[in-house]
Design a protein around this motif. Structure first.
Motif, short mmCIF file in Angstrom:
data_model
loop_
_atom_site.label_atom_id
_atom_site.label_comp_id
_atom_site.label_asym_id
_atom_site.label_seq_id
_atom_site.Cartn_x
_atom_site.Cartn_y
_atom_site.Cartn_z
N ARG A 124 -8.07 1.27 -4.26
CA ARG A 124 -7.93 -0.19 -4.33
C ARG A 124 -9.30 -0.86 -4.20
NH1 ARG A 124 -2.64 -2.71 -2.55
NH2 ARG A 124 -1.10 -1.34 -3.46
N ASN A 125 -10.13 -0.34 -3.32
CA ASN A 125 -11.48 -0.89 -3.17
C ASN A 125 -12.36 -0.67 -4.40
OD1 ASN A 125 -11.03 -1.93 -0.59
ND2 ASN A 125 -11.69 -0.04 0.42
N GLN A 126 -11.97 0.29 -5.23
CA GLN A 126 -12.69 0.58 -6.47
C GLN A 126 -12.14 -0.23 -7.65
OE1 GLN A 126 -15.48 2.66 -6.53
NE2 GLN A 126 -15.12 2.45 -4.34
N GLY A 127 -11.12 -1.05 -7.39
CA GLY A 127 -10.57 -1.88 -8.45
C GLY A 127 -9.26 -1.40 -9.06
N PHE A 128 -8.71 -0.31 -8.55
CA PHE A 128 -7.43 0.19 -9.03
C PHE A 128 -6.33 -0.51 -8.22
CE2 PHE A 128 -10.48 3.50 -10.02
CZ PHE A 128 -10.12 3.89 -11.30
N GLU A 129 -5.80 -1.59 -8.74
CA GLU A 129 -4.87 -2.42 -7.98
C GLU A 129 -3.44 -1.90 -7.96
OE1 GLU A 129 -5.17 -6.43 -9.36
OE2 GLU A 129 -7.29 -6.56 -8.88
N VAL A 142 -6.33 3.36 -0.32
CA VAL A 142 -7.23 2.29 0.12
C VAL A 142 -8.56 2.39 -0.63
CG1 VAL A 142 -8.56 1.39 2.07
CG2 VAL A 142 -6.14 1.97 2.36
N TRP A 143 -9.10 3.59 -0.76
CA TRP A 143 -10.36 3.78 -1.47
C TRP A 143 -10.23 3.34 -2.93
CZ3 TRP A 143 -12.30 6.48 -5.62
CH2 TRP A 143 -13.70 6.50 -5.73
N TYR A 169 0.81 -1.21 0.00
CA TYR A 169 0.00 0.00 0.00
C TYR A 169 0.85 1.26 0.00
CZ TYR A 169 -4.53 -2.24 0.41
OH TYR A 169 -5.67 -2.95 0.15
N GLU A 170 2.06 1.19 0.55
CA GLU A 170 2.94 2.36 0.60
C GLU A 170 4.22 2.09 -0.18
OE1 GLU A 170 2.35 4.93 4.46
OE2 GLU A 170 2.92 2.87 5.00
N GLY A 219 1.42 11.74 4.22
CA GLY A 219 1.11 10.37 3.84
C GLY A 219 -0.18 9.79 4.35
N GLN A 220 -0.91 10.49 5.21
CA GLN A 220 -2.16 9.92 5.74
C GLN A 220 -3.31 10.04 4.74
OE1 GLN A 220 -2.46 8.02 8.56
NE2 GLN A 220 -4.38 7.54 7.53
N ARG A 221 -3.51 11.24 4.21
CA ARG A 221 -4.59 11.41 3.22
C ARG A 221 -4.34 10.52 2.01
NH1 ARG A 221 -4.54 17.82 2.57
NH2 ARG A 221 -2.48 17.47 3.43
#
Length: 107
Positions: free
Chosen positions: A79-84, A76-77, A4-5, A68-70
């Protein structure tokens, strides 16, 4: 799947090889204060309305903000929408200005 990072050093390498696109999710005033050349400004609140029109699901995107928080939340959002192939720049533009380009203002 990608972590993720991603570090500033790894991001700089991707940018040198034109293997990723930088998406800056800070506010316009922050972008004006300090930004990475070539990054695209899409404030965090605009991402849901623009992501499916402006992002290719197969493209490697690195999302950045101040610390880095926003950007991690947006990652994460997305990725949940399908952008891997999306990662958050760990430490944000602050880390970039310390590790990669000290000419970028810190605020």
């Amino acid at each position: 799947m990608l972590d993720y990072e991603i570090s500033a050093t790894e991001t700089a390498e991707l940018m040198r090889n034109k293997q990723a696109r930088l998406i800056d999710v800070r506010e316009p005033w922050e972008f004006e204060t300090a930004h990475i050349d070539g990054s695209m400004l899409i404030p965090m609140g605009d991402v849901p309305a623009r992501a499916h029109q402006e992002f290719d699901p197969d493209e490697h995107l690195v999302i950045l903000c101040h610390h880095g928080q926003r950007s991690l939340n947006v990652t994460v959002w997305l990725r949940n929408q399908g952008f891997e192939n999306v990662q958050s720049l760990r430490g944000g533009i602050d880390a970039w200005s310390i590790q990669i380009d000290p000419t970028i203002s810190r605020y």
